[in-house]
Write a protein that holds these residues in place. Structure first.
Motif, PDB file in Angstrom:
ATOM      1  N   ILE A  65       1.013  -1.659  -0.353  1.00  0.00           N
ATOM      2  CA  ILE A  65      -0.347  -0.239  -0.143  1.00  0.00           C
ATOM      3  C   ILE A  65       1.513   0.806   0.203  1.00  0.00           C
ATOM      4  O   ILE A  65       1.807   1.323   1.084  1.00  0.00           O
ATOM      5  N   PHE A  66       1.500   2.477  -1.514  1.00  0.00           N
ATOM      6  CA  PHE A  66       1.730   2.786  -1.010  1.00  0.00           C
ATOM      7  C   PHE A  66       1.008   4.389  -2.481  1.00  0.00           C
ATOM      8  O   PHE A  66       0.928   4.181  -2.921  1.00  0.00           O
ATOM      9  N   ASN A  67       2.028   5.654  -2.243  1.00  0.00           N
ATOM     10  CA  ASN A  67       1.878   6.510  -2.247  1.00  0.00           C
ATOM     11  C   ASN A  67       0.337   7.334  -2.339  1.00  0.00           C
ATOM     12  O   ASN A  67      -0.119   8.196  -3.614  1.00  0.00           O
ATOM     13  N   ASN A  68      -0.450   6.238  -1.449  1.00  0.00           N
ATOM     14  CA  ASN A  68      -1.764   7.232  -1.232  1.00  0.00           C
ATOM     15  C   ASN A  68      -2.209   8.259  -0.610  1.00  0.00           C
ATOM     16  O   ASN A  68      -1.323   8.830   0.309  1.00  0.00           O
ATOM     17  N   THR A  69      -2.848   9.245  -0.838  1.00  0.00           N
ATOM     18  CA  THR A  69      -3.280  10.556   0.603  1.00  0.00           C
ATOM     19  C   THR A  69      -4.859  10.311   0.895  1.00  0.00           C
ATOM     20  O   THR A  69      -5.445   9.990   0.073  1.00  0.00           O
ATOM     21  N   ILE A  70      -4.846  10.525   2.223  1.00  0.00           N
ATOM     22  CA  ILE A  70      -6.278   9.764   2.692  1.00  0.00           C
ATOM     23  C   ILE A  70      -6.630  10.430   3.966  1.00  0.00           C
ATOM     24  O   ILE A  70      -5.765  10.951   4.832  1.00  0.00           O
ATOM     25  N   TYR A  71      -7.893  10.999   4.207  1.00  0.00           N
ATOM     26  CA  TYR A  71      -8.241  11.854   4.899  1.00  0.00           C
ATOM     27  C   TYR A  71      -9.444  12.020   5.180  1.00  0.00           C
ATOM     28  O   TYR A  71     -10.098  11.093   3.950  1.00  0.00           O
ATOM     29  N   SER A  72     -10.322  12.110   6.472  1.00  0.00           N
ATOM     30  CA  SER A  72     -11.442  12.244   6.860  1.00  0.00           C
ATOM     31  C   SER A  72     -12.252  13.498   6.205  1.00  0.00           C
ATOM     32  O   SER A  72     -11.340  14.198   6.387  1.00  0.00           O
ATOM     33  N   VAL A  73     -13.678  13.673   5.927  1.00  0.00           N
ATOM     34  CA  VAL A  73     -14.274  15.345   5.890  1.00  0.00           C
ATOM     35  C   VAL A  73     -15.137  15.493   7.087  1.00  0.00           C
ATOM     36  O   VAL A  73     -15.392  16.463   7.033  1.00  0.00           O
ATOM     37  N   ARG A  74     -15.121  14.777   7.871  1.00  0.00           N
ATOM     38  CA  ARG A  74     -15.307  15.152   9.488  1.00  0.00           C
ATOM     39  C   ARG A  74     -14.671  16.286  10.011  1.00  0.00           C
ATOM     40  O   ARG A  74     -13.238  15.962   9.858  1.00  0.00           O
ATOM     41  N   GLU A  75     -15.813  17.209  10.534  1.00  0.00           N
ATOM     42  CA  GLU A  75     -15.085  18.355  11.161  1.00  0.00           C
ATOM     43  C   GLU A  75     -13.457  17.879  12.338  1.00  0.00           C
ATOM     44  O   GLU A  75     -12.657  18.070  12.865  1.00  0.00           O
ATOM     45  N   ILE A  76     -15.450  16.841  12.965  1.00  0.00           N
ATOM     46  CA  ILE A  76     -13.942  15.799  14.430  1.00  0.00           C
ATOM     47  C   ILE A  76     -14.136  14.486  13.881  1.00  0.00           C
ATOM     48  O   ILE A  76     -15.363  13.879  14.259  1.00  0.00           O
ATOM     49  N   PRO A  77     -13.188  14.061  13.478  1.00  0.00           N
ATOM     50  CA  PRO A  77     -13.466  12.408  13.265  1.00  0.00           C
ATOM     51  C   PRO A  77     -13.520  12.046  14.358  1.00  0.00           C
ATOM     52  O   PRO A  77     -13.220  12.009  15.772  1.00  0.00           O
ATOM     53  N   SER A  78     -14.792  10.743  13.910  1.00  0.00           N
ATOM     54  CA  SER A  78     -14.758   9.874  15.269  1.00  0.00           C
ATOM     55  C   SER A  78     -13.664   8.659  14.899  1.00  0.00           C
ATOM     56  O   SER A  78     -13.115   8.223  14.196  1.00  0.00           O
ATOM     57  N   SER A  79     -14.092   7.949  15.939  1.00  0.00           N
ATOM     58  CA  SER A  79     -13.055   6.562  16.567  1.00  0.00           C
ATOM     59  C   SER A  79     -13.460   5.282  15.124  1.00  0.00           C
ATOM     60  O   SER A  79     -12.724   4.706  15.124  1.00  0.00           O
ATOM     61  N   PHE A  80     -14.699   5.791  14.107  1.00  0.00           N
ATOM     62  CA  PHE A  80     -15.132   4.696  13.117  1.00  0.00           C
ATOM     63  C   PHE A  80     -13.169   5.581  11.937  1.00  0.00           C
ATOM     64  O   PHE A  80     -13.374   4.426  11.083  1.00  0.00           O
ATOM     65  N   CYS A  81     -13.260   6.421  12.168  1.00  0.00           N
ATOM     66  CA  CYS A  81     -12.533   7.183  11.004  1.00  0.00           C
ATOM     67  C   CYS A  81     -10.986   6.570  11.583  1.00  0.00           C
ATOM     68  O   CYS A  81      -9.677   7.323  11.849  1.00  0.00           O
ATOM     69  N   TYR A  82     -10.636   5.590  10.610  1.00  0.00           N
ATOM     70  CA  TYR A  82      -9.348   5.195  10.329  1.00  0.00           C
ATOM     71  C   TYR A  82      -7.914   5.547   8.711  1.00  0.00           C
ATOM     72  O   TYR A  82      -9.091   5.888   7.864  1.00  0.00           O
ATOM     73  N   GLY A  83      -6.932   5.827   8.800  1.00  0.00           N
ATOM     74  CA  GLY A  83      -6.609   6.160   7.126  1.00  0.00           C
ATOM     75  C   GLY A  83      -6.761   4.381   6.979  1.00  0.00           C
ATOM     76  O   GLY A  83      -7.270   4.877   5.883  1.00  0.00           O
ATOM     77  N   ILE A  84      -5.542   3.587   7.501  1.00  0.00           N
ATOM     78  CA  ILE A  84      -5.325   2.199   6.947  1.00  0.00           C
ATOM     79  C   ILE A  84      -5.234   1.494   7.698  1.00  0.00           C
ATOM     80  O   ILE A  84      -5.078   1.778   9.313  1.00  0.00           O
ATOM     81  N   GLN A  85      -6.677   0.690   7.765  1.00  0.00           N
ATOM     82  CA  GLN A  85      -6.758  -0.522   8.380  1.00  0.00           C
ATOM     83  C   GLN A  85      -5.966  -2.377   7.803  1.00  0.00           C
ATOM     84  O   GLN A  85      -6.354  -1.898   6.652  1.00  0.00           O
ATOM     85  N   LEU A  86      -5.186  -2.211   8.646  1.00  0.00           N
ATOM     86  CA  LEU A  86      -4.761  -3.786   7.720  1.00  0.00           C
ATOM     87  C   LEU A  86      -5.271  -5.353   8.791  1.00  0.00           C
ATOM     88  O   LEU A  86      -5.207  -5.184  10.215  1.00  0.00           O
ATOM     89  N   MET A  87      -5.733  -5.945   7.820  1.00  0.00           N
ATOM     90  CA  MET A  87      -5.734  -7.350   8.747  1.00  0.00           C
ATOM     91  C   MET A  87      -5.760  -8.226   8.225  1.00  0.00           C
ATOM     92  O   MET A  87      -6.220  -9.261   7.995  1.00  0.00           O
ATOM     93  N   CYS A  88      -4.367  -7.671   7.873  1.00  0.00           N
ATOM     94  CA  CYS A  88      -3.290  -8.721   6.872  1.00  0.00           C
ATOM     95  C   CYS A  88      -1.945  -8.919   7.777  1.00  0.00           C
ATOM     96  O   CYS A  88      -1.518  -7.883   8.034  1.00  0.00           O
TER      97      CYS A  88
END
Length: 261
Positions: free
Chosen positions: A14-37
């Motif tokens: 997983i490389f060279n990505n730009t990831i962000y949330s649009v929420r003003e106050i991100p909640s605990s559901f807002c992860y950038g990258i989550q690995l289950m591998c």
């Protein structure tokens, strides 16, 4: 963005990505990258405005060269006030966390058993050559045995390295840590018989104005912490005296060590 273990996923890139949330106050559901591998390389990504930046529930992953900033938020999505995020990088066991830049983050300041911060390092992990600056919260939280923290630069308003409970075989070496009003390294027991052991602190430069000391060692842990060749600056602005520590002597503090005869 996430990966799943349903197909036995491993060895992804997983490389060279730009990831962000649009929420003003991100909640605990807002992860950038989550690995289950497992055995995945997360390389040169930019993540910002999330509750957690990079995260894993598996082992053997590498987080290298990522830029992570403005990690903040609140646990519940209904929150209207900033409460603090949990981690910029949550690395599981057997992980490598290297050459990452983490800045301008607000992590929730918790009790010792619920500590959050820039980097969580699981057992058998290496945290090397990372820069953490302008953040509120802990720099590196030790979450397992046999963890090495080496050559990192941490400039934060929080503990530099936090070790709590039955962690063992931890090497903290050649780091520069400025933790402001908190101890640069905090070593805390969980209970009478559950405490950190075999903690090596060597060749570090540590700055702190904490009343608890630059290195805080809980009662009963003293015989299991080995410190050598560190340069330590306490509240006085001059190196603390420690027979096992190397002190930096210059024109400003010369007469603290020598007298005119």
């Amino acid at each position: 963005m996430g990966t799943t273990p349903e197909d036995g996923s491993y060895a992804n890139y997983i490389f060279n990505n730009t990831i962000y949330s649009v929420r003003e106050i991100p909640s605990s559901f807002c992860y950038g990258i989550q690995l289950m591998c497992k055995d995945t390389l997360v390389l040169n990504n930019t993540v910002y405005n999330t509750f957690r930046g990079l995260s894993t529930t598996s082992s053997g992953n590498q987080f290298i060269g990522n830029i992570i900033y403005n990690i903040h938020g609140a646990y519940y999505s209904s929150a209207t006030d900033e409460q603090g995020a949990d981690f910029a990088i949550y690395a599981g066991s057997n992980s490598l966390v290297k050459d990452n830049l983490i800045y301008d983050c607000n992590f929730k300041v918790e009790t010792d058993d619920k500590m959050t911060g820039a980097i969580s390092a699981g057992k058998n992990s290496i945290v090397i050559n990372n820069t953490v600056k302008d953040c509120v919260g802990t720099g590196v939280k030790i979450d397992g045995n046999n963890v090495t923290v080496i050559n990192n630069s941490l400039n934060i308003s929080g503990y530099g390295v936090h070790i709590h409970g039955t962690k063992a075989d931890i090497n903290i070496e050649s780091n520069v840590i400025d933790s402001n009003d908190f101890s640069a390294i905090r070593i805390k027991r969980l209970s009478k018989n559950n405490f950190p052991k075999n903690i090596i602190i060597q060749n570090d430069t540590l700055y702190s104005t904490s009343d608890e000391g630059v290195i805080y060692i809980d009662n009963g842990c003293e015989n299991y912490v080995y410190s050598s060749n560190n340069i330590i600056y306490g509240p006085s602005g001059t190196p603390e005296i420690d027979d096992d520590t190397t002190h930096l002597i210059n024109e400003n503090n010369f007469y603290n060590y020598f007298s005119i005869t």
